[in-house]
Design a protein around this motif. Structure first.
Motif, mmCIF file in Angstrom:
data_model
loop_
_atom_site.group_PDB
_atom_site.id
_atom_site.type_symbol
_atom_site.label_atom_id
_atom_site.label_comp_id
_atom_site.label_asym_id
_atom_site.label_seq_id
_atom_site.Cartn_x
_atom_site.Cartn_y
_atom_site.Cartn_z
ATOM 1 N N GLU A 55 -3.442 2.836 -0.198
ATOM 2 C CA GLU A 55 -2.847 1.599 -0.674
ATOM 3 C C GLU A 55 -3.823 1.034 -1.693
ATOM 4 O O GLU A 55 -4.993 0.775 -1.371
ATOM 5 C CB GLU A 55 -2.598 0.634 0.476
ATOM 6 C CG GLU A 55 -1.508 1.136 1.393
ATOM 7 C CD GLU A 55 -0.918 0.059 2.264
ATOM 8 O OE1 GLU A 55 -1.536 -1.009 2.431
ATOM 9 O OE2 GLU A 55 0.182 0.297 2.784
ATOM 10 N N CYS A 57 -4.683 -1.559 -5.224
ATOM 11 C CA CYS A 57 -4.331 -2.847 -5.810
ATOM 12 C C CYS A 57 -5.237 -3.158 -6.992
ATOM 13 O O CYS A 57 -6.439 -2.905 -6.949
ATOM 14 C CB CYS A 57 -4.459 -3.943 -4.759
ATOM 15 S SG CYS A 57 -3.966 -5.582 -5.364
ATOM 16 N N LYS A 79 1.242 2.410 -3.629
ATOM 17 C CA LYS A 79 0.871 3.540 -2.769
ATOM 18 C C LYS A 79 0.682 4.792 -3.609
ATOM 19 O O LYS A 79 1.450 5.054 -4.530
ATOM 20 C CB LYS A 79 1.948 3.795 -1.728
ATOM 21 C CG LYS A 79 2.062 2.679 -0.714
ATOM 22 C CD LYS A 79 2.862 3.102 0.470
ATOM 23 C CE LYS A 79 3.022 2.078 1.545
ATOM 24 N NZ LYS A 79 2.411 0.815 1.454
#
Length: 127
Positions: A55, A57, A79
């Motif tokens: 995951e 970001c 993802k």
């Protein structure tokens, strides 16, 4: 197609390590590295496929899209999956443009396109 997937000659572990480094160049960090095989085996299931779900970001991009529409939170974080299939290592991701399409917002579509192209370039750089 809702996803982008490539093959690599790297092992799953080596691909994950290379991705972590490459993502930094686009200011993405890995928030969580879910080792599916290890987790399921630890829970008593016989799962033999190497699979890691990262995951990732970019806080600046997350802030930008969330300021436009809080429903984007359903698609965050991005993802990236690294897994073995038929003896080959694959790296893939769901396309942000396909996910954001559900919100029918032209500004968000443009941001998603930019993020998608940067993520694809990052994946391609480590294959």
């Amino acid at each position: 197609m809702f996803h982008y997937t490539v093959e690599t000659s790297r092992s799953v572990q080596a691909a994950v390590e290379a991705l972590e480094d490459a993502l930094k160049s686009e200011k993405f960090g890995v928030l969580w590295d879910f080792n599916v095989k290890e987790t399921l085996n630890g829970k008593g299931f016989d799962f033999n496929q190497s699979m890691r779900i990262l995951e990732v970001c970019n806080p600046e991009e997350a802030n930008k899209v969330l300021a436009e529409n809080e429903l984007v939170s359903y698609f965050l974080p991005c993802k990236v999956v690294v897994y073995e299939s038929d003896g080959k290592t694959k790296i893939g991701m769901p396309k942000p443009t396909e996910l954001i399409r559900f919100l029918d917002d032209a500004k968000l579509n443009g941001i998603a396109e930019d993020i998608e192209q940067r993520m694809i370039a990052t994946i391609d750089s480590v294959k």
